[in-house]
Scaffold this active site. Structure first.
Site, PDB file in Angstrom:
ATOM      1  CD  GLU A 270       5.839   5.736  -1.764  1.00 23.58           C
ATOM      2  OE1 GLU A 270       5.365   4.884  -1.537  1.00 23.58           O
ATOM      3  OE2 GLU A 270       6.109   6.180  -2.420  1.00 23.58           O
ATOM      4  CD1 TRP A 273       2.190   7.385  -0.248  1.00 20.61           C
ATOM      5  CD2 TRP A 273       0.164   7.268  -0.064  1.00 20.61           C
ATOM      6  NE1 TRP A 273       1.359   8.098  -1.748  1.00 20.61           N
ATOM      7  CE2 TRP A 273       0.098   7.707  -2.133  1.00 20.61           C
ATOM      8  CE3 TRP A 273      -1.252   6.021  -0.187  1.00 20.61           C
ATOM      9  CZ2 TRP A 273      -1.246   8.294  -1.910  1.00 20.61           C
ATOM     10  CZ3 TRP A 273      -2.077   6.869  -0.900  1.00 20.61           C
ATOM     11  CH2 TRP A 273      -2.349   7.909  -1.977  1.00 20.61           C
ATOM     12  CD1 TRP A 301     -17.690  -6.991  -9.636  1.00 22.77           C
ATOM     13  CD2 TRP A 301     -15.565  -5.884 -10.869  1.00 22.77           C
ATOM     14  NE1 TRP A 301     -16.427  -6.058  -8.605  1.00 22.77           N
ATOM     15  CE2 TRP A 301     -15.664  -5.484  -9.140  1.00 22.77           C
ATOM     16  CE3 TRP A 301     -14.288  -5.892 -11.823  1.00 22.77           C
ATOM     17  CZ2 TRP A 301     -15.557  -4.118  -9.305  1.00 22.77           C
ATOM     18  CZ3 TRP A 301     -13.626  -4.570 -11.007  1.00 22.77           C
ATOM     19  CH2 TRP A 301     -13.714  -3.329 -10.044  1.00 22.77           C
ATOM     20  CG  ASN A 336       4.114   0.027  -4.760  1.00 25.38           C
ATOM     21  OD1 ASN A 336       3.527   0.191  -4.724  1.00 25.38           O
ATOM     22  ND2 ASN A 336       4.748   1.186  -5.677  1.00 25.38           N
ATOM     23  CD1 TRP A 354     -12.578  -3.587  -5.859  1.00 26.20           C
ATOM     24  CD2 TRP A 354     -11.487  -4.149  -4.406  1.00 26.20           C
ATOM     25  NE1 TRP A 354     -13.159  -3.476  -4.785  1.00 26.20           N
ATOM     26  CE2 TRP A 354     -12.818  -3.328  -3.576  1.00 26.20           C
ATOM     27  CE3 TRP A 354     -10.941  -4.764  -3.039  1.00 26.20           C
ATOM     28  CZ2 TRP A 354     -13.085  -3.784  -2.512  1.00 26.20           C
ATOM     29  CZ3 TRP A 354     -10.795  -4.680  -2.044  1.00 26.20           C
ATOM     30  CH2 TRP A 354     -12.209  -3.876  -1.494  1.00 26.20           C
ATOM     31  CD1 TRP A 377      -4.461  -5.753  -3.493  1.00 29.15           C
ATOM     32  CD2 TRP A 377      -5.499  -5.630  -5.357  1.00 29.15           C
ATOM     33  NE1 TRP A 377      -4.106  -6.466  -3.890  1.00 29.15           N
ATOM     34  CE2 TRP A 377      -4.392  -6.702  -5.608  1.00 29.15           C
ATOM     35  CE3 TRP A 377      -6.509  -5.564  -6.704  1.00 29.15           C
ATOM     36  CZ2 TRP A 377      -4.569  -7.488  -6.202  1.00 29.15           C
ATOM     37  CZ3 TRP A 377      -6.377  -6.811  -7.911  1.00 29.15           C
ATOM     38  CH2 TRP A 377      -5.227  -7.435  -7.548  1.00 29.15           C
TER      39      TRP A 377
HETATM   40  C1  LIG Z   1      -1.635  -3.650  -5.050  1.00 30.80           C
HETATM   41  C2  LIG Z   1      -1.034  -3.599  -3.685  1.00 30.80           C
HETATM   42  C3  LIG Z   1      -0.938  -3.776  -2.708  1.00 30.80           C
HETATM   43  C4  LIG Z   1      -0.046  -3.614  -1.275  1.00 30.80           C
HETATM   44  N1  LIG Z   1      -0.031  -4.639  -0.710  1.00 30.80           N
HETATM   45  C5  LIG Z   1       0.847  -4.398   0.977  1.00 30.80           C
HETATM   46  C6  LIG Z   1       1.060  -5.144   1.903  1.00 30.80           C
HETATM   47  O1  LIG Z   1       0.181  -6.290   1.901  1.00 30.80           O
HETATM   48  N2  LIG Z   1       1.875  -4.416   2.905  1.00 30.80           N
HETATM   49  C7  LIG Z   1       2.791  -3.573   2.386  1.00 30.80           C
HETATM   50  O2  LIG Z   1       3.158  -3.504   3.297  1.00 30.80           O
HETATM   51  N3  LIG Z   1       2.164  -3.047   1.667  1.00 30.80           N
HETATM   52  C8  LIG Z   1       1.368  -2.876   0.000  1.00 30.80           C
HETATM   53  N4  LIG Z   1       1.860  -2.486  -1.331  1.00 30.80           N
HETATM   54  C9  LIG Z   1       2.317  -0.962  -0.887  1.00 30.80           C
HETATM   55  C10 LIG Z   1       3.832  -1.463  -1.055  1.00 30.80           C
HETATM   56  O3  LIG Z   1       3.833  -2.272  -2.679  1.00 30.80           O
HETATM   57  C11 LIG Z   1       4.783  -1.897  -0.391  1.00 30.80           C
HETATM   58  O4  LIG Z   1       4.892  -1.084   0.912  1.00 30.80           O
HETATM   59  C12 LIG Z   1       6.203  -1.954  -1.267  1.00 30.80           C
HETATM   60  O5  LIG Z   1       6.096  -2.478  -2.238  1.00 30.80           O
HETATM   61  C13 LIG Z   1       7.746  -2.212  -0.424  1.00 30.80           C
HETATM   62  O6  LIG Z   1       8.823  -2.671  -0.806  1.00 30.80           O
HETATM   63  P1  LIG Z   1       9.879  -2.266  -0.093  1.00 30.80           P
HETATM   64  O7  LIG Z   1      10.003  -2.865   1.376  1.00 30.80           O
HETATM   65  O8  LIG Z   1      10.917  -2.247  -1.096  1.00 30.80           O
HETATM   66  O9  LIG Z   1       8.989  -0.469  -0.291  1.00 30.80           O
HETATM   67  P2  LIG Z   1       9.878   0.826  -0.057  1.00 30.80           P
HETATM   68  O10 LIG Z   1       9.729   1.512  -1.750  1.00 30.80           O
HETATM   69  O11 LIG Z   1      11.186   0.568   0.392  1.00 30.80           O
HETATM   70  O12 LIG Z   1       8.920   1.589   1.302  1.00 30.80           O
HETATM   71  C14 LIG Z   1       9.363   2.326   2.435  1.00 30.80           C
HETATM   72  C15 LIG Z   1       8.032   0.907   3.169  1.00 30.80           C
HETATM   73  O13 LIG Z   1       7.389   2.181   2.861  1.00 30.80           O
HETATM   74  C16 LIG Z   1       5.361   1.465   3.371  1.00 30.80           C
HETATM   75  N5  LIG Z   1       5.079   1.397   1.592  1.00 30.80           N
HETATM   76  C17 LIG Z   1       6.292   1.901   0.789  1.00 30.80           C
HETATM   77  N6  LIG Z   1       4.916   2.142  -0.227  1.00 30.80           N
HETATM   78  C18 LIG Z   1       3.446   1.977   0.505  1.00 30.80           C
HETATM   79  C19 LIG Z   1       1.946   1.917  -0.032  1.00 30.80           C
HETATM   80  N7  LIG Z   1       1.899   2.631  -1.207  1.00 30.80           N
HETATM   81  N8  LIG Z   1       1.419   2.288   1.059  1.00 30.80           N
HETATM   82  C20 LIG Z   1       1.104   1.587   2.164  1.00 30.80           C
HETATM   83  N9  LIG Z   1       2.922   1.638   2.796  1.00 30.80           N
HETATM   84  C21 LIG Z   1       3.820   1.763   1.639  1.00 30.80           C
HETATM   85  C22 LIG Z   1       6.147   0.156   3.212  1.00 30.80           C
HETATM   86  O14 LIG Z   1       6.389  -0.171   4.521  1.00 30.80           O
HETATM   87  C23 LIG Z   1       7.900   0.032   2.655  1.00 30.80           C
HETATM   88  O15 LIG Z   1       8.203  -1.060   3.395  1.00 30.80           O
HETATM   89  C24 LIG Z   1       0.710  -2.605  -1.884  1.00 30.80           C
HETATM   90  C25 LIG Z   1       0.765  -2.184  -3.344  1.00 30.80           C
HETATM   91  C26 LIG Z   1       0.180  -2.783  -4.001  1.00 30.80           C
HETATM   92  C27 LIG Z   1      -0.371  -1.177  -5.374  1.00 30.80           C
END
Ligand SMILES: Cc1cc2nc3c(=O)[nH]c(=O)nc-3n(C[C@H](O)[C@H](O)[C@H](O)COP(=O)(O)OP(=O)(O)OC[C@H]3O[C@@H](n4cnc5c(N)ncnc54)[C@H](O)[C@@H]3O)c2cc1C
Length: 462
Positions: A270, A273, A301, A336, A354, A377
């Site tokens: 993650e 990512w 749209w 997420n 979107w 998105w």
């Molecule tokens: C539509 C959509 C919008 C999103 N917008 C954001 C946003 O504005 N900011 C954001 O930080 N994340 C975003 N995410 C990714 C993800 O949802 C969040 O990072 C995550 O939910 C944060 O929770 P956590 O810290 O418990 O993550 P954990 O699951 O503990 O993951 C650890 C860290 O990895 C990074 N991470 C995890 N998943 C992703 C991912 N898919 N893409 C990029 N980084 C990731 C984050 O920094 C996160 O804190 C988005 C996902 C979607 C589907």
């Protein structure tokens, strides 16, 4: 040497590349600017992110005061404030960490040019991501557009550099000693910048971030499974802390690699990512406004403003969607899995562009990060790099049954359904739950409309 360390989205005093370099080469002053360009765009003057930043700065100030020093705080346009400050303090060199967003890159270019005219050096450092765009390239030297090979190469690079996640040490011995009257603890900064305090559920600052990281260490082995369930405390909840830099990306990676479980590997993935999306934004800055796959901007749209409004307010009549949106509106956070569900629902069931959802998230998410949000998105709408194919459409009912089986998450945010049984909560009968909105559209019918809408716009091979 008189140095200035300019902090932006890296609000900490440890493992900080720019600060470490500044401290090791001369007497250093640290500045944070409340950026007028950014703040003026925030419509909500009690934006919780401003309070999170204040809390983070206050914690840093307390540490600095113990060293007889202080943070310099300014409010204005960075391209004016930084040169002014350099003149006032006779600064010879400005150190800062790189930021890959289009606005930030332009800002830094302007500041660098102005400083060059004053004979002040300006140096930027890699800090906010682990790998920058030139570090993970295909065999022919191009940029990856698909995640899995990017990840494999990222891991290869990590191995090749000896899994080096060493700390940028920041001994505060060389910090400039002075007392700043307009410091973040004593001066009415909220008033000055035109905001009011509104504390988020998560307290800003490194000590809270480290506490969460420690707590998550124990949950890490179960992460691979647990991360999918919004009612389970199965993720790190560190995204806000990494967004504002209370933690370093290396802090996160160190925690990930110290554990050999599958959960830890998934967590590291993650984080990769995150690097991937930052790289995509930097190398394809047009994605800020346009689809990564340009054909997708031909989509007409069909969604209505009323449906979009119902989505924003959590009254679509789809319980999992409404629970997630109400949670976002109340807390500024969303797990997420529901992020993927509501994003897919907006584009593919409500047929709304979107970009409207992305903007709404940008205004409401505490962890809003342009690269990750845009990536998420565009993935959900299928317009992005390595996105899911457009004909894969999340079914909100089955997603709900699978990931919130007993309805705990829905019940928490949709009190109208509190007494619904496990079976009926995912798709409640409108006659039995009359105070809960009826579905504003038919999932089955709009799924068909979605496929037609996408396929009409896209060349047959896509
Ligand atoms: C539509 C959509 C919008 C999103 N917008 C954001 C946003 O504005 N900011 C954001 O930080 N994340 C975003 N995410 C990714 C993800 O949802 C969040 O990072 C995550 O939910 C944060 O929770 P956590 O810290 O418990 O993550 P954990 O699951 O503990 O993951 C650890 C860290 O990895 C990074 N991470 C995890 N998943 C992703 C991912 N898919 N893409 C990029 N980084 C990731 C984050 O920094 C996160 O804190 C988005 C996902 C979607 C589907």
């Amino acid at each position: 040497m008189k140095n200035l360390c300019w902090i932006r989205r890296d609000l900490r005093l440890h493992d900080h590349a720019a600060l470490s370099h500044a401290l090791s080469s001369g007497e250093t002053t640290i500045v944070f600017i409340f950026d007028k360009h950014i703040l003026d765009k925030l419509k909500n003057k009690s934006d919780k992110r401003v309070t999170f930043i204040m809390q983070s700065l206050q914690e840093m100030e307390k540490t600095l005061q113990k060293k007889d020093s202080s943070l310099i705080i300014r409010y204005g346009k960075p391209e004016e404030e930084i040169p002014l400050l350099c003149e006032e303090l006779k600064i010879q060199k400005v150190f800062t960490n790189r930021d890959y967003e289009p606005y930030a890159k332009k800002r830094d270019d302007t500041v660098a040019k102005k400083l060059a005219l004053m004979n002040v050096e300006f140096e930027t450092f890699k800090d906010g991501v682990f790998c920058e765009k030139t570090e993970v390239l295909t065999g022919s030297g191009t940029i990856y557009k698909v995640f899995t090979p990017y990840k494999n190469k990222w891991l290869e690079h990590f191995e090749a550099t000896g899994n080096n996640v060493s700390d940028f040490e920041c001994p505060l011995k060389n910090i400039r000693k002075f007392s700043h009257k307009k410091n973040i603890l004593d001066y009415p900064w909220y008033k000055e910048i035109g905001f009011v305090e509104d504390a988020p559920l998560l307290t800003g600052g490194t000590s809270e971030a480290l506490k969460r990281l420690k707590k998550f260490d124990k949950l890490m082995p179960e992460y691979k499974e647990a991360r999918n369930f919004p009612a389970v405390d199965g993720t790190s909840n560190l995204s806000v802390y990494i967004r504002f830099g209370n933690l370093s990306i290396r802090d996160m990676i160190r925690a990930g690699i110290s554990d050999r479980s599958e959960g830890a590997q998934t967590w590291l993935s993650e984080i990769i990512w995150r690097d991937f999306y930052h790289m995509i934004l930097e190398t394809h800055p047009y994605v800020e406004k346009e689809s990564f796959k340009r054909d997708y901007d031909q989509i007409k749209w069909q969604g209505t403003d009323e449906d979009f409004q119902a989505w924003c307010e959590g009254r679509t009549g789809f319980p999992i969607v409404d629970a997630a949106m109400r949670c976002l509106n109340e807390t500024g956070m969303m797990h997420n899995r529901p992020r993927m569900i509501v994003a897919s629902f907006l584009c593919k069931i409500l047929l709304v562009d979107w970009r409207k959802g992305e903007k709404y998230f940008a205004e409401h998410l505490l962890d809003y990060d342009l690269a990750a949000n845009n990536g998420g998105w565009q993935w959900s709408s299928s317009s992005g790099c390595d996105a899911q194919p457009y004909f894969r459409i999340f079914n909100p009912y089955t997603q709900s049954e699978k990931f919130d089986g007993d309805g705990t998450f829905i019940r928490q945010w949709v009190p109208e359904l509190a007494r619904a049984s496990k079976k009926e909560i995912h798709r409640p009968d409108p006659l039995l739950f009359q105070d809960y909105p009826r579905p504003i559209v038919s999932y089955e019918a709009n799924r068909v409309r979605c496929l037609a809408m996408y396929s009409a716009a896209l060349p047959k091979t896509k």
